[in-house]
Write a protein that holds these residues in place. Structure first.
Motif, short mmCIF file in Angstrom:
data_model
loop_
_atom_site.label_atom_id
_atom_site.label_comp_id
_atom_site.label_asym_id
_atom_site.label_seq_id
_atom_site.Cartn_x
_atom_site.Cartn_y
_atom_site.Cartn_z
N ASP A 76 12.98 -2.70 -6.74
CA ASP A 76 12.08 -2.76 -7.89
C ASP A 76 11.01 -3.83 -7.71
O ASP A 76 9.83 -3.60 -8.00
CB ASP A 76 12.87 -3.04 -9.18
N VAL A 77 11.41 -5.01 -7.23
CA VAL A 77 10.45 -6.09 -7.01
C VAL A 77 9.45 -5.72 -5.92
O VAL A 77 8.24 -5.95 -6.05
CB VAL A 77 11.18 -7.40 -6.67
N ILE A 78 9.93 -5.14 -4.83
CA ILE A 78 9.04 -4.73 -3.73
C ILE A 78 8.02 -3.71 -4.23
O ILE A 78 6.81 -3.83 -3.97
CB ILE A 78 9.85 -4.15 -2.56
N ALA A 79 8.50 -2.70 -4.97
CA ALA A 79 7.59 -1.67 -5.48
C ALA A 79 6.57 -2.28 -6.44
O ALA A 79 5.38 -1.93 -6.40
CB ALA A 79 8.39 -0.58 -6.18
N ALA A 80 7.01 -3.19 -7.29
CA ALA A 80 6.09 -3.83 -8.24
C ALA A 80 5.05 -4.67 -7.51
O ALA A 80 3.86 -4.68 -7.88
CB ALA A 80 6.87 -4.68 -9.24
N ASP A 81 5.46 -5.41 -6.47
CA ASP A 81 4.50 -6.20 -5.68
C ASP A 81 3.44 -5.30 -5.05
O ASP A 81 2.24 -5.59 -5.12
CB ASP A 81 5.23 -6.96 -4.58
N LEU A 82 3.88 -4.23 -4.42
CA LEU A 82 2.93 -3.34 -3.74
C LEU A 82 1.98 -2.70 -4.73
O LEU A 82 0.77 -2.57 -4.46
CB LEU A 82 3.70 -2.27 -2.96
N GLU A 83 2.50 -2.30 -5.90
CA GLU A 83 1.62 -1.72 -6.92
C GLU A 83 0.63 -2.75 -7.42
O GLU A 83 -0.55 -2.46 -7.67
CB GLU A 83 2.48 -1.19 -8.07
N ARG A 84 1.08 -4.00 -7.55
CA ARG A 84 0.23 -5.08 -8.05
C ARG A 84 -0.94 -5.37 -7.12
O ARG A 84 -1.99 -5.86 -7.55
CB ARG A 84 1.10 -6.33 -8.24
N SER A 85 -0.80 -5.07 -5.84
CA SER A 85 -1.89 -5.30 -4.89
C SER A 85 -3.07 -4.38 -5.16
O SER A 85 -4.19 -4.65 -4.75
CB SER A 85 -1.40 -5.09 -3.45
N GLY A 86 -2.82 -3.25 -5.83
CA GLY A 86 -3.88 -2.29 -6.11
C GLY A 86 -4.16 -1.32 -4.99
O GLY A 86 -4.93 -0.37 -5.17
N LEU A 87 -3.54 -1.51 -3.85
CA LEU A 87 -3.79 -0.65 -2.69
C LEU A 87 -2.80 0.49 -2.57
O LEU A 87 -3.08 1.48 -1.88
CB LEU A 87 -3.72 -1.48 -1.40
N TYR A 88 -1.65 0.38 -3.21
CA TYR A 88 -0.56 1.33 -2.97
C TYR A 88 -0.02 1.91 -4.27
O TYR A 88 -0.11 1.30 -5.34
CB TYR A 88 0.57 0.64 -2.20
N ALA A 89 0.53 3.12 -4.16
CA ALA A 89 1.16 3.82 -5.28
C ALA A 89 2.64 3.99 -4.95
O ALA A 89 3.03 5.04 -4.41
CB ALA A 89 0.49 5.15 -5.53
N PRO A 90 3.46 3.00 -5.22
CA PRO A 90 4.87 3.08 -4.83
C PRO A 90 5.66 4.06 -5.69
O PRO A 90 5.41 4.20 -6.89
CB PRO A 90 5.39 1.65 -5.05
N LEU A 91 6.60 4.73 -5.03
CA LEU A 91 7.61 5.52 -5.73
C LEU A 91 8.87 4.66 -5.72
O LEU A 91 9.58 4.59 -4.72
CB LEU A 91 7.84 6.85 -5.02
N GLY A 92 9.13 3.97 -6.82
CA GLY A 92 10.23 3.02 -6.87
C GLY A 92 11.58 3.66 -6.99
O GLY A 92 11.71 4.90 -7.06
N PRO A 93 12.64 2.84 -7.01
CA PRO A 93 14.01 3.38 -7.00
C PRO A 93 14.33 4.22 -8.24
O PRO A 93 15.27 5.03 -8.19
CB PRO A 93 14.88 2.13 -6.93
N GLY A 94 13.57 4.05 -9.30
CA GLY A 94 13.83 4.86 -10.48
C GLY A 94 13.29 6.27 -10.39
O GLY A 94 13.60 7.11 -11.24
N SER A 95 12.47 6.56 -9.38
CA SER A 95 11.86 7.88 -9.27
C SER A 95 12.18 8.61 -7.97
O SER A 95 11.69 9.71 -7.75
CB SER A 95 10.33 7.75 -9.40
N VAL A 96 13.00 8.00 -7.11
CA VAL A 96 13.40 8.66 -5.87
C VAL A 96 14.91 8.53 -5.69
O VAL A 96 15.56 7.69 -6.32
CB VAL A 96 12.68 8.06 -4.64
N ARG A 97 15.46 9.35 -4.84
CA ARG A 97 16.91 9.34 -4.61
C ARG A 97 17.33 8.07 -3.85
O ARG A 97 16.53 7.46 -3.14
CB ARG A 97 17.33 10.57 -3.82
N ALA A 98 18.58 7.70 -4.03
CA ALA A 98 19.12 6.57 -3.29
C ALA A 98 19.39 6.98 -1.85
O ALA A 98 19.52 8.17 -1.52
CB ALA A 98 20.41 6.09 -3.95
N ILE A 99 19.46 6.00 -0.96
CA ILE A 99 19.78 6.26 0.44
C ILE A 99 21.14 5.67 0.78
O ILE A 99 21.63 4.75 0.11
CB ILE A 99 18.71 5.68 1.39
N SER A 100 21.73 6.18 1.82
CA SER A 100 23.01 5.66 2.31
C SER A 100 22.75 4.65 3.42
O SER A 100 21.63 4.53 3.94
CB SER A 100 23.86 6.81 2.86
N MET A 101 23.80 3.93 3.82
CA MET A 101 23.65 2.99 4.93
C MET A 101 23.25 3.69 6.21
O MET A 101 22.50 3.13 7.02
CB MET A 101 24.97 2.23 5.13
#
Length: 453
Positions: A76-101
């Protein structure tokens, strides 16, 4: 050390807890031209980056923090940082599936390409076995199917937000070609109470508003904070009754020492780039001049002597020049001078009044507040006074301070009316990516510190 970079192992055993060793990671291809530069149109065509929740080999509690929950919080923090830069449109953990190890090092690129993601961020969080945490972070290009970034950190549990910011910084730098700025802190003045009797306290927080804490208790009026170049100290002005003092607060020790004291109005202390000198302004007998003093105290050196009000702005990054404001010409304007006070030259000629200049850490621009037509606006100019551009357009925006990479400016905005509120805002050099920074109380006079080590 609170946050220690580590080299992720050359081979992660898929489906098992990752191993770590002090070895160099495999070579990553040299950066290609970024898909979008900082000067681009930020409201359209932003790069889509998928940031699913970081995986964990085992959901365990470390110092009261669950590694599975932290995996989502870090993303969530990574996605918010990238969105805050204005250059990127992140798909954060609330909108994409989880991944396994197993997917951390073996992304399902087809899945992410189907979501139109040009890049995907994978990572993990796990207990270190010594009471701490290990966080791993990877950036992949979904079209090329290649790894672009690999970072690993061993941290104390309370520093998980820093690990997230470091990961976002690595991604931002790799894709944009710019220096990082997310893992940094902001000092500012927290304000409360009625407008005619404001309580002003020194406070610090992360660049995104996280990890907020108050430094002073509000008994004395705190003003004009500035982080030292090494992040260990904050210089600020304290007003209590008729005593005006410049203090240096030690962030880690929680103690402070007196630099200088006077019954005269004193304001705008600023560090030299090497952290050995303090610039400040003081009013004596109806005349305000700029002084320089050792950070250890002692006898100040007076740098200006013209009639009127001279207020220090900041040192140039190389420490050779000072930018300041003065009304010697009849209205507030911006000047530069050598560090010894010689060669004082006016550089603002755009009409209206200019104030609160601050030199960019890159050395290429000076930020300022322009006043005219009943409005205060934040802008930038070159050190010679050319290329003036206004970046904001509100009723009262003032007191700019630079991000560590010299690409974003923070300032405070006051709303109209007798009960006008002060809030902290950020804008990048395009003037397009404008956003408010959350604070628990009203905020003014921000100071953005350098990137944390």
């Amino acid at each position: 050390m609170l946050l220690r970079p580590i080299a992720l192992s050359l081979a992660l055993a898929l489906g098992a807890a990752p191993a770590f060793a002090q070895v160099n990671p495999p070579a990553v291809p040299a950066p290609t031209e970024p898909r979008e530069t900082i000067e681009g149109t930020l409201s359209q065509d932003r790069t889509v980056i998928a940031v699913p929740a970081f995986a964990t080999p085992a959901a365990v509690n470390v110092a009261g923090l669950n590694t599975a929950s932290l995996g989502k919080q870090i993303s969530d923090v990574i996605a918010a940082d990238l969105e805050r830069s204005g250059l990127y449109a992140p798909l954060g953990p609330g909108s994409v599936r989880a991944i396994s190890m197993t997917e951390v090092r073996a992304p399902q690129f087809a899945d992410w390409k189907a979501r139109n993601a040009e890049n995907v961020v994978h990572g993990f969080v796990q207990a270190s076995g010594t009471g701490g945490l290990v966080v791993g972070c990877y950036l992949y290009d979904t079209d090329l199917g290649s790894e672009l970034v690999r970072q690993g950190y061993e941290i104390q549990p309370g520093d998980w937000r820093r690990a997230a910011h470091k990961c976002a910084d690595a991604i931002y730098s790799r894709l944009s070609g710019e220096s990082p700025f997310f893992d940094s802190r902001v000092a500012y003045i927290a304000e409360s109470g009625p407008k005619g009797n404001r309580i002003k306290r020194l406070a610090i927080m992360d660049s995104d508003g996280g990890n907020h804490r108050f430094i002073t208790n509000g008994q004395a009026l705190a003003l004009s904070p500035r982080f030292s170049p090494d992040y260990k100290k904050i210089v600020y002005v304290s007003y209590l009754n008729d005593r005006v003092r410049v203090f240096i607060y030690d962030v880690n020790a929680g103690t402070q020492k007196l630099v200088t004291e006077s019954r005269n109005a004193t304001f705008a202390p600023r560090w030299s780039p090497d952290g050995t000198q303090i610039l400040y302004s003081m009013a004596v007998g109806g005349n305000t001049d700029i002084y320089r003093i050792s950070a250890n105290g002692g006898t100040p050196v007076r740098l200006t002597s013209t009639p009127g009000i001279d207020v220090g702005g900041s040192f140039s990054p190389d420490g050779k020049k000072i930018v300041f404001e003065s009304d010697r010409s009849g209205s507030q304007q911006i000047y530069t001078m050598n560090i010894d006070g010689s060669n004082q030259q006016r550089i603002s000629f755009g009409g209206g009044r200019y104030a609160t200049p601050e030199w960019s850490p890159r050395g290429d621009l000076i930020a300022f507040t322009k006043m005219g037509g009943g409005e205060f606006r934040v802008g930038v100019m070159t050190p010679s006074g050319g290329g003036t551009r206004l970046l904001t357009n509100s009723w009262q925006d003032e007191a700019p301070t630079w991000s560590p990479n010299g690409r974003v400016i923070q300032f405070f905005r006051t709303s109209p009316g007798k009960d006008g509120k002060s809030t902290l805002w950020q804008v990048d050099l395009t003037g397009v990516n404008l956003r408010r920074l959350p604070t628990p109380q009203d905020g003014s006079d921000p100071s953005w510190g350098p990137i944390l080590p």
